[in-house]
Design a protein around this motif. Sequence first.
Motif, PDB file in Angstrom:
ATOM      1  N   ILE A  30      43.610  34.927  43.210  1.00 27.04           N
ATOM      2  CA  ILE A  30      43.974  36.422  42.779  1.00 27.04           C
ATOM      3  C   ILE A  30      44.981  36.458  41.841  1.00 27.04           C
ATOM      4  O   ILE A  30      45.029  37.061  40.666  1.00 27.04           O
ATOM      5  CB  ILE A  30      44.617  37.126  43.921  1.00 27.04           C
ATOM      6  CG1 ILE A  30      43.374  37.449  45.111  1.00 27.04           C
ATOM      7  CG2 ILE A  30      45.061  38.575  43.771  1.00 27.04           C
ATOM      8  CD1 ILE A  30      42.284  38.039  44.998  1.00 27.04           C
ATOM      9  N   ASN A  31      45.658  35.455  41.759  1.00 28.74           N
ATOM     10  CA  ASN A  31      46.886  35.324  40.558  1.00 28.74           C
ATOM     11  C   ASN A  31      46.178  35.027  39.241  1.00 28.74           C
ATOM     12  O   ASN A  31      46.661  35.482  38.431  1.00 28.74           O
ATOM     13  CB  ASN A  31      47.680  34.045  41.010  1.00 28.74           C
ATOM     14  CG  ASN A  31      48.878  34.092  41.971  1.00 28.74           C
ATOM     15  OD1 ASN A  31      49.259  35.322  42.338  1.00 28.74           O
ATOM     16  ND2 ASN A  31      49.068  33.347  42.948  1.00 28.74           N
ATOM     17  N   THR A  32      44.995  34.234  39.618  1.00 27.70           N
ATOM     18  CA  THR A  32      44.224  33.833  38.228  1.00 27.70           C
ATOM     19  C   THR A  32      43.718  35.316  37.543  1.00 27.70           C
ATOM     20  O   THR A  32      43.789  35.353  36.432  1.00 27.70           O
ATOM     21  CB  THR A  32      43.231  33.009  38.535  1.00 27.70           C
ATOM     22  OG1 THR A  32      43.578  31.807  39.260  1.00 27.70           O
ATOM     23  CG2 THR A  32      42.428  32.483  37.399  1.00 27.70           C
ATOM     24  N   LEU A  33      43.057  36.009  38.607  1.00 26.47           N
ATOM     25  CA  LEU A  33      42.503  37.303  37.982  1.00 26.47           C
ATOM     26  C   LEU A  33      43.386  38.273  37.443  1.00 26.47           C
ATOM     27  O   LEU A  33      42.961  39.082  36.667  1.00 26.47           O
ATOM     28  CB  LEU A  33      41.521  37.840  39.144  1.00 26.47           C
ATOM     29  CG  LEU A  33      40.469  37.032  39.300  1.00 26.47           C
ATOM     30  CD1 LEU A  33      39.456  37.566  40.581  1.00 26.47           C
ATOM     31  CD2 LEU A  33      39.164  37.042  38.209  1.00 26.47           C
ATOM     32  N   LYS A  34      44.536  38.125  38.220  1.00 23.79           N
ATOM     33  CA  LYS A  34      45.740  39.086  37.544  1.00 23.79           C
ATOM     34  C   LYS A  34      46.003  38.720  36.350  1.00 23.79           C
ATOM     35  O   LYS A  34      46.533  39.526  35.146  1.00 23.79           O
ATOM     36  CB  LYS A  34      47.049  38.991  38.621  1.00 23.79           C
ATOM     37  CG  LYS A  34      46.778  39.820  39.839  1.00 23.79           C
ATOM     38  CD  LYS A  34      48.133  39.464  40.567  1.00 23.79           C
ATOM     39  CE  LYS A  34      47.984  40.257  41.940  1.00 23.79           C
ATOM     40  NZ  LYS A  34      48.692  41.713  41.593  1.00 23.79           N
ATOM     41  N   LYS A  82      43.588  34.994  55.780  1.00 24.27           N
ATOM     42  CA  LYS A  82      43.783  34.945  54.534  1.00 24.27           C
ATOM     43  C   LYS A  82      42.307  35.444  53.814  1.00 24.27           C
ATOM     44  O   LYS A  82      42.614  36.002  52.566  1.00 24.27           O
ATOM     45  CB  LYS A  82      44.194  33.677  53.938  1.00 24.27           C
ATOM     46  CG  LYS A  82      44.484  33.355  52.402  1.00 24.27           C
ATOM     47  CD  LYS A  82      44.853  31.702  52.050  1.00 24.27           C
ATOM     48  CE  LYS A  82      44.803  31.842  50.734  1.00 24.27           C
ATOM     49  NZ  LYS A  82      45.572  30.463  50.129  1.00 24.27           N
ATOM     50  N   LEU A  83      41.324  34.727  54.384  1.00 28.51           N
ATOM     51  CA  LEU A  83      40.030  35.124  53.792  1.00 28.51           C
ATOM     52  C   LEU A  83      39.863  36.810  53.687  1.00 28.51           C
ATOM     53  O   LEU A  83      39.239  37.264  52.574  1.00 28.51           O
ATOM     54  CB  LEU A  83      38.813  34.567  54.477  1.00 28.51           C
ATOM     55  CG  LEU A  83      38.709  33.011  54.399  1.00 28.51           C
ATOM     56  CD1 LEU A  83      37.521  32.421  55.353  1.00 28.51           C
ATOM     57  CD2 LEU A  83      38.546  32.622  52.961  1.00 28.51           C
ATOM     58  N   TYR A  99      41.398  41.890  48.068  1.00 28.08           N
ATOM     59  CA  TYR A  99      42.114  42.264  46.671  1.00 28.08           C
ATOM     60  C   TYR A  99      41.093  41.785  45.736  1.00 28.08           C
ATOM     61  O   TYR A  99      41.050  42.598  44.731  1.00 28.08           O
ATOM     62  CB  TYR A  99      43.285  40.811  46.503  1.00 28.08           C
ATOM     63  CG  TYR A  99      44.505  41.346  46.925  1.00 28.08           C
ATOM     64  CD1 TYR A  99      45.561  41.713  46.193  1.00 28.08           C
ATOM     65  CD2 TYR A  99      44.931  41.571  48.376  1.00 28.08           C
ATOM     66  CE1 TYR A  99      46.804  42.230  46.665  1.00 28.08           C
ATOM     67  CE2 TYR A  99      46.245  41.580  48.949  1.00 28.08           C
ATOM     68  CZ  TYR A  99      47.040  42.144  47.851  1.00 28.08           C
ATOM     69  OH  TYR A  99      48.484  42.468  48.347  1.00 28.08           O
ATOM     70  N   LEU A 100      40.165  41.199  45.905  1.00 30.46           N
ATOM     71  CA  LEU A 100      39.031  40.819  45.101  1.00 30.46           C
ATOM     72  C   LEU A 100      38.285  42.119  44.702  1.00 30.46           C
ATOM     73  O   LEU A 100      37.833  42.578  43.889  1.00 30.46           O
ATOM     74  CB  LEU A 100      38.053  39.572  45.399  1.00 30.46           C
ATOM     75  CG  LEU A 100      38.300  38.411  45.410  1.00 30.46           C
ATOM     76  CD1 LEU A 100      37.155  37.593  45.972  1.00 30.46           C
ATOM     77  CD2 LEU A 100      38.331  38.128  43.760  1.00 30.46           C
TER      78      LEU A 100
END
Length: 282
Positions: free
Chosen positions: A197-201, A228-229, A235-236
């Motif tokens: 999620i940090n990466t896609l942000k 977490k999953l 979020y995805l």
Amino acid sequence: LKFRITILSENTVSPGRKGLIGEHGLSILVESADQTILFDTGQGGALVPNAREMGIDLTVVDTVVLSHGHYDHAGGLRSLVEVNSRFTLIAHPDVFNDKIARRDDGQYPIGMPVGRDFLEQAGVCLKLQKTPVTICRWATTTGEIPMETDFEAMEPYFFQRRGGRMVPDPLADDQSLVLRSDEGVVVLLGCSHRGVINTLKTVAKLSEGEPVAAIFGGLHLESASDEKLARICRYLKDFNIGAINAGHCTGMRAFLALSNAFPGRVFLNAVGRTATFRFSGH
Ligand SMILES: [Fe+2]
Ligand SMILES: [Fe+2]
């Protein structure tokens, strides 16, 4: 312009692809008329034989991008330089740090199997920087990924040796490759150690919110809890990803959770798979 993605190293092989081999690793080739980029090189045993089997010529690789300095992504550099050492290697400066995994059964090195000197002597041009690198008009690295979410954290077993001391490894070198296509950005993930999620942000900021056509690679969710999953899947959804090609360190449970959350849009990233994208912008 068209670019073609080919999976050269992955944990599994695409069913029915005779003669190809899998390994714990990741390597993805991106070919176009103007640029050939190799994103990661796998652990070392799969890259050259799989390329040969698929009729791919690695001597035309112009640029190698390392997602981070773990052996399962950088290990193929040794065999690559035997066939081609005339490329630019793009990575974060921390990629050569002395990386260690500490598990119940002891500690062992998991860093780069080749050093800076080896690569420079072979004639590789090193481009080490923390900020995004523009490779060509349709390809750029994310650079260092800021840790923003409160549910993505570094695994407690990743360490690095610094000046004789063992300290936790924040894996600041972890980064992704962003390719621009007419359908939106295509994101190549190494292990997503800094968090998918940090990466896609970070990608959303870089690409000014362009849609995400596809992601390929590892999501590093092997030891993620069910909670977490569920959170990651929630979020995805915000990123409305066209195709989730998950493999490498994603983990089987995470793969199933993703498949349930995104019916018809989750595919196994496996050796031998290819995908072609068009880019008509400039
Ligand atoms: Fe890794
Ligand atoms: Fe990995």
